[in-house]
Scaffold this motif. Structure first.
Motif, mmCIF file in Angstrom:
data_model
loop_
_atom_site.group_PDB
_atom_site.id
_atom_site.type_symbol
_atom_site.label_atom_id
_atom_site.label_comp_id
_atom_site.label_asym_id
_atom_site.label_seq_id
_atom_site.Cartn_x
_atom_site.Cartn_y
_atom_site.Cartn_z
ATOM 1 N N SER A 145 4.098 -25.024 23.379
ATOM 2 C CA SER A 145 4.630 -26.028 22.468
ATOM 3 C C SER A 145 5.864 -25.450 21.764
ATOM 4 O O SER A 145 5.925 -24.253 21.489
ATOM 5 C CB SER A 145 3.559 -26.426 21.456
ATOM 6 O OG SER A 145 2.998 -25.271 20.848
ATOM 7 N N ASN A 147 7.261 -25.018 18.947
ATOM 8 C CA ASN A 147 7.229 -24.783 17.493
ATOM 9 C C ASN A 147 7.216 -23.283 17.244
ATOM 10 O O ASN A 147 6.953 -22.503 18.156
ATOM 11 C CB ASN A 147 5.945 -25.399 16.911
ATOM 12 C CG ASN A 147 4.716 -24.951 17.675
ATOM 13 O OD1 ASN A 147 4.425 -25.486 18.748
ATOM 14 N ND2 ASN A 147 4.018 -23.950 17.153
ATOM 15 N N SER A 153 2.498 -28.384 16.329
ATOM 16 C CA SER A 153 3.314 -28.699 17.504
ATOM 17 C C SER A 153 4.253 -29.867 17.205
ATOM 18 O O SER A 153 3.927 -30.753 16.424
ATOM 19 C CB SER A 153 2.410 -29.068 18.673
ATOM 20 O OG SER A 153 1.644 -27.963 19.063
HETATM 21 MG MG MG Z 1 1.103 -24.205 20.713
#
Ligand code: MG
Ligand code: TXA
Length: 340
Positions: A145, A147, A153
């Motif tokens: 993800s 982030n 996320s």
């Molecule tokens: Mg993640």
């Protein structure tokens, strides 16, 4: 570095634009892109230097393995040396879609991708931008993800820019993601197969296709005692989760919110639509109707991020029912509530 933002309409994909992004992947650069679950931070899976950059820019420890994204089921046999029938059955049933299969890895997959495990996690995302990007890059794409490590996320491109702007080559803005929570991660190397992370494909759906599904011991313990979970998906504010239990849930939320407010904290409540009017005098954000858990999932991470943007110090969150996507939402809320 200046991060280029490429807007692409997922309903009318401009292939010329996708090719520009694919070039970046081929050059060994990082491109954030939408999937149906959350935005991913992609690199060419075969380029170890590019994959290493993923860990650097996220601040992610190297012992946390990545998911490999594919656009063609045939890639499974390149990435894995043994694809068991149950994995094929699940791929047929749920791909493209929010299910990640953990399989024995092949020699092709570098240890940097898998944190030196002998398994690899693979999924085919149900998002045309993601699928076209993988096809045009002509390589599977490793992507966590998009982030910073430990944060929630991203479900819109702006979340990615907030965390990683200036640190990566490109972000493809393809609008809000459809599912809103990450994929379900399923280990297909054990019998019975076991869920390592709940997510976009519910337990009920998995059971319909393959019968018995086990919840991994770690996850199970985390559900019984949130203290067992590592803090993750964390807003900067302290999150307190109040489990679903009808009217007494509202009472408890009200009481906690009053106490913290009296102590001078900036307190926010994350409530179900049907309860929002029961918190007069408090700041409330609505996650959705308790009966519409799919919608709640799409709002979860955005709401947690907006509490942070507005500098709330305490979030009191109403727990949801643990069925369908409610289980995935609750896993994330429990992690967000775990002590830092
Ligand atoms: Mg993640
Ligand atoms: O929906 C998703 O899965 C999103 C989008 C971008 O595809 N990706 C995502 O990646 O959530 P990430 O890195 O944030 O989470 C990957 C999860 C981690 O919990 C990791 O430990 C697990 O998958 N995982 C990856 N490879 C694994 C392996 N070989 N064995 C067990 N777990 C693995």
């Amino acid at each position: 570095m200046k991060t280029k933002i490429l807007e692409i309409n997922p309903k009318r994909i401009d292939l010329a634009q996708i090719k520009i992004a694919a070039e970046e992947i081929k050059k060994g650069n990082l491109v954030a892109f939408p999937t149906e679950t959350v935005y991913g931070l992609g690199a060419d899976v075969l380029n170890e230097k590019a994959v290493a950059k993923i860990f650097q820019v996220k601040g992610r420890p190297f012992n946390d393995p990545l998911i490999v994204h594919i656009a063609d089921e045939k890639e499974l046999n390149r990435l894995s040396k043994h694809v068991p029938p149950v994995a094929l059955k699940l791929a047929k049933a749920f791909w493209p879609g929010p299910l990640t299969l953990v399989l024995k890895k092949s020699e092709l997959v570098s240890g940097i991708v898998t944190a030196d495990l002998n398994t690899v996690a693979v999924r085919m995302p149900a998002n045309n931008i993601a699928l076209s990007l993988i096809r045009e890059a002509k390589t599977p794409i490793a992507a966590p993800s998009a982030n910073l490590f430990g944060r929630t996320s991203p479900t819109i491109a702006q979340h990615v820019a907030d965390d990683l702007g200036g640190k990566i080559e490109m972000i493809i803005d393809g609008g809000k993601t459809k599912v809103g929570v990450e994929s379900t991660v399923l280990d297909t190397t054990t019998r019975p197969v076991q869920v390592l992370r709940t997510g976009g494909i519910s337990l009920e759906k998995l059971q319909k296709v393959i019968g018995q599904v086990k919840i991994s011991k770690e996850l199970e313990e985390g559900f019984r005692s949130p203290g067992m979970l590592n803090s993750h998906y964390s807003p900067q504010a302290r999150l307190i989760l109040v489990e679903e239990k009808g009217e007494s849930q509202v009472e408890e939320v009200r009481q906690l919110a009053s106490e913290y407010k009296a102590q001078g904290f900036k307190v926010g409540i994350m409530a179900k639509e049907e309860n929002k009017d029961k918190y007069k005098g408090f700041e409330v954000k609505v996650i959705g109707k308790g009966s519409e858990l799919n919608i709640c999932a799409t709002n979860l991470f955005s709401i947690l991020r907006s509490f942070d943007k507005e500098r709330f110090e305490i979030i009191i969150a109403e727990g949801l029912e643990e069925q369908g996507l409610g289980l995935a939402i609750m896993e994330r809320l429990r992690k967000a509530a775990a002590p830092k």
